[in-house]
Design an enzyme around this catalytic site. Structure first.
Site, PDB file in Angstrom:
ATOM      1  N   SER A 184      -3.614   2.068 -39.838  1.00 17.80           N
ATOM      2  CA  SER A 184      -2.766   1.044 -40.450  1.00 17.80           C
ATOM      3  C   SER A 184      -3.262   0.724 -41.858  1.00 17.80           C
ATOM      4  CB  SER A 184      -2.763  -0.218 -39.575  1.00 17.80           C
ATOM      5  OG  SER A 184      -4.069  -0.767 -39.500  1.00 17.80           O
ATOM      6  N   TYR A 185      -2.524  -0.140 -42.540  1.00 19.19           N
ATOM      7  CA  TYR A 185      -2.844  -0.498 -43.920  1.00 19.19           C
ATOM      8  C   TYR A 185      -4.255  -1.077 -43.985  1.00 19.19           C
ATOM      9  CZ  TYR A 185      -2.073  -2.411 -48.610  1.00 19.19           C
ATOM     10  OH  TYR A 185      -2.156  -2.695 -49.943  1.00 19.19           O
ATOM     11  N   PRO A 186      -5.134  -0.509 -44.840  1.00 16.82           N
ATOM     12  CA  PRO A 186      -6.545  -0.906 -44.795  1.00 16.82           C
ATOM     13  C   PRO A 186      -6.912  -2.096 -45.664  1.00 16.82           C
ATOM     14  CG  PRO A 186      -6.287   0.952 -46.276  1.00 16.82           C
ATOM     15  CD  PRO A 186      -4.914   0.654 -45.722  1.00 16.82           C
TER      16      PRO A 186
END
Length: 654
Positions: free
Chosen positions: A333-335
């Site tokens: 997922s978006y880090p």
């Protein structure tokens, strides 16, 4: 004829991934004249009401389209003109290398009914979205603008995002616009002033070097310098303690003094002699109780950077670059997230199921599905934009590069640990009274490792078990003795410690901390060494003087960075780094450019803009007035800054 929708992502990899998901693989690709990386993907997709079936063109930008600068008349470096830059006009225009990308958006917008923005869902992404919007307005002033809310590129998630767009958040756009203006003004003003003043001192500082200032960069350096002086100025203190040892059932048990230690030897001698005179020790307390080691919280950006630096043998900037690559490829997922709690509506078991096929942690994933699954702990932070970092799809670690494999494995193991039970154990405490002094021994028996089975980054081991004792019994200890020692200096600041200090003091955001750390290394204001204790003390002050470098603007999203090592990096300031912080600190403590207070206040006010409690204009003017006062005081007391450079850089006056 089906309406046409223009979709624009923040980077080509996201555009390609989204286009493949929305098109079902039926997509035609066209090159964009003037840029080899950006493509136009054409396909059909049903967005649902009110757009229905549409003809779609999906393209991208490469980070920010525009840049800000002062007009040409302000380009000359003169101390006399620095103060004018607080009020000078600023121009914003499309960067020369981004003109083909902006032109492509303008041309595509002419024939489109609506613009869907697919930039990253954070403040910076919102501002990039506004730049895309402006380019589209150049082609069609009345085009409808929406943005997709997404945190990973998994197919079902992308489809939901496409069918549930929201308006662009202009409050976040204003906050970033204010930050960009302030970073430009303050960076240029203090970089020019500091460089011109210190170049005049001659020596190596006159060698055309740029002494760069940044409102996050200097406080970051300040933390390193503060720790360096704590190490350098540390004076060890002698202390004394008492230990009691007793052997029973072939087990040697060490009882530690409740006072821990005292710094007066005669006091300890007197107390020790009382113990010996008493001869017998009495068991006053026996406590045996269940205990747990809590599983970790869901993963945030700050924790990923700190733990990546500690366990994965790479620096924080490299960790973030690798994590972003994994995100762009659809594996995690978006880090960039502050959230440490999973939404109750997320189907976490489905994510666990994807990991069952792995040879290393697949068995643990299967155990979770067989009944061992537990809801993750919830932290206190939720940025209302992205979930915690977690794996989205399975990829065989062998198909990844070495750094990618380590980061992906860490993210997966952290997620599976969050979905496991706490480790369970039993603790035993025995307390003695011996000559009116209290001593205690502790034992731990780990009964169920649970999350520790899949998360080797935490350690919780059974200690030697305590023999049987009974409350009220007395015995003569096998041995009692005094010990002595010295307090030890703290270590130099490690990267995890530096990130923690930046986070606690509001220096940068979770997404930019690694960039600020990389910047002070690039400017050679600090050196790094492995955390093995080498190079301590005076060696640091004799370190590198610093290298050349210009005052660059904000780079693209992500950024490179290398520097893997087998141990945690420690930071030691160079002589120039020490001189800059000491010089500015001597001019004014609370408002020193090397302290975190001014920048922390900026971050707070940016959040107020995002919440609608403050306007961009008010924020910019308030902040400029604060820094204007600092600049005036710096001009008045500039000899203090020069004196610090003479002392540390040139070695004058001790």
């Amino acid at each position: 004829m089906a309406p046409r929708i223009l979709c624009v992502a923040e980077k080509p990899s996201i555009a390609k991934s989204v286009a493949n998901h929305l098109s079902g693989g039926h997509v035609s690709t066209r090159n964009v004249p003037g840029n080899q990386y950006v493509k136009n993907y054409e396909f059909d997709f049903s967005f649902g009401p009110p757009w229905g079936n549409c003809s779609v063109t999906m393209t991208s930008v490469l980070g920010h389209l525009t840049g800000t600068d002062f007009p040409p008349q302000y380009k000359k470096w003169q101390i006399s003109t620095c103060r004018e830059l607080f009020d000078a006009p600023i121009t914003t225009k499309v960067a020369e290398d981004k003109e083909p990308i902006a032109r492509n958006i303008t041309q595509q917008a002419r024939y489109s009914k609506a613009l869907f923005i697919w930039t990253d869902c954070d403040r910076e992404g919102e501002h990039i979205g506004s730049e895309v919007r402006q380019a589209a307005f150049e082609g069609k002033a009345g085009i409808e603008v929406k943005r997709a809310i997404f945190s990973n590129t998994e197919r079902a998630h992308v489809l939901r995002a496409a069918q549930n767009p929201v308006p662009l958040d202009d409050r976040q756009v204003s906050a970033v616009a204010a930050r960009i203006e302030l970073d430009l003004r303050l960076g240029v003003i203090f970089t020019r002033f500091t460089t011109l003043i210190l170049q005049a001192l001659g020596g190596e500082l006159a060698d055309q070097r740029i002494i760069s200032y940044g409102s996050c960069q200097f406080p970051t350096l300040g933390f390193v310098v503060d720790r360096y002086f704590r190490v350098k100025n540390f004076v060890p203190e002698k202390f004394w303690s008492i230990k009691v040892m007793h052997r029973r059932e072939d087990i040697e048990v060490t009882f530690l003094w409740r006072r821990h230690r005292l710094f007066d030897r005669m006091s300890v001698v007197i107390l020790f002699e009382r113990c010996l005179a008493a001869r017998l020790a009495k068991v006053t307390k026996l406590l045996k109780k269940p205990t747990s080691k809590w599983k970790p919280l869901p993963l945030t950006t700050v924790e990923l950077q700190k733990l990546g630096s500690r366990f994965l043998r790479m620096d924080s900037q490299r960790v973030m670059k690798v994590a972003e690559d994994l995100y762009n490829k659809g594996w995690i997922s978006y880090p960039r997230t502050e959230t440490d709690q999973f939404d109750r509506g997320m189907d976490l078991r489905r994510l666990v199921e994807k990991q069952v096929q792995d040879n290393a942690w697949g068995h643990h994933a299967q155990e979770l599905l067989n009944g061992a699954f537990r809801e993750p702990r919830g932290g206190r932070n939720n940025d209302q934009a992205h979930p915690p970092i977690h794996p989205v799809n399975y990829v065989a670690p062998g198909s990844l590069g070495d750094d990618e494999r380590r980061v992906y494995e860490f993210v997966v193991r952290r997620f599976l640990a969050c979905c496991s039970d706490d480790a369970k154990g039993e603790s035993t405490t025995v307390e003695l009274e011996y000559g009116n002094e209290t001593f205690a021994a502790n034992g731990l028996l780990v009964l169920q490792k649970n999350y520790l089975l899949v998360y080797p980054y935490d350690k919780w081991e059974s200690s030697q078990q305590l023999p049987h004792f009974t409350v009220g019994e007395t015995f003569e200890p096998t041995e009692a003795y005094m010990t002595d020692g010295e307090t030890s200096a703290p270590g130099y600041l490690t990267e995890p410690e530096l990130i923690s200090l930046m986070d606690a003091n509001g220096i940068g955001t979770d997404a930019t901390m690694a960039e600020h750390i990389a910047k002070i290394k690039e400017r050679e204001y600090v050196m790094t060494q492995g955390g093995d204790g080498t190079g301590r003390g005076e060696a640091a002050a004799r370190g590198a003087r610093g290298g050349r470098g210009g005052r660059g603007g904000r780079g693209g999203r992500g950024g490179g960075g290398v520097g893997s090592g087998a141990s945690v990096q420690q930071f030691i300031p160079t002589t120039l780094g020490v001189a800059l912080i000491e010089g500015y600190d001597s001019i004014g403590l609370d408002t020193s450019l090397g302290k975190p207070f001014l920048r922390k206040e900026m971050e707070i006010k940016m959040k107020e803009i995002c919440a609608g409690r403050k306007s961009r204009h008010d924020f910019v003017q308030e902040t400029l007035e604060q820094y204007r006062d600092v600049f005036v005081r710096t001009q008045q007391q500039v000899e203090l800054l020069k004196a610090a450079c003479r002392k540390y850089v040139f070695g004058e006056g001790g």
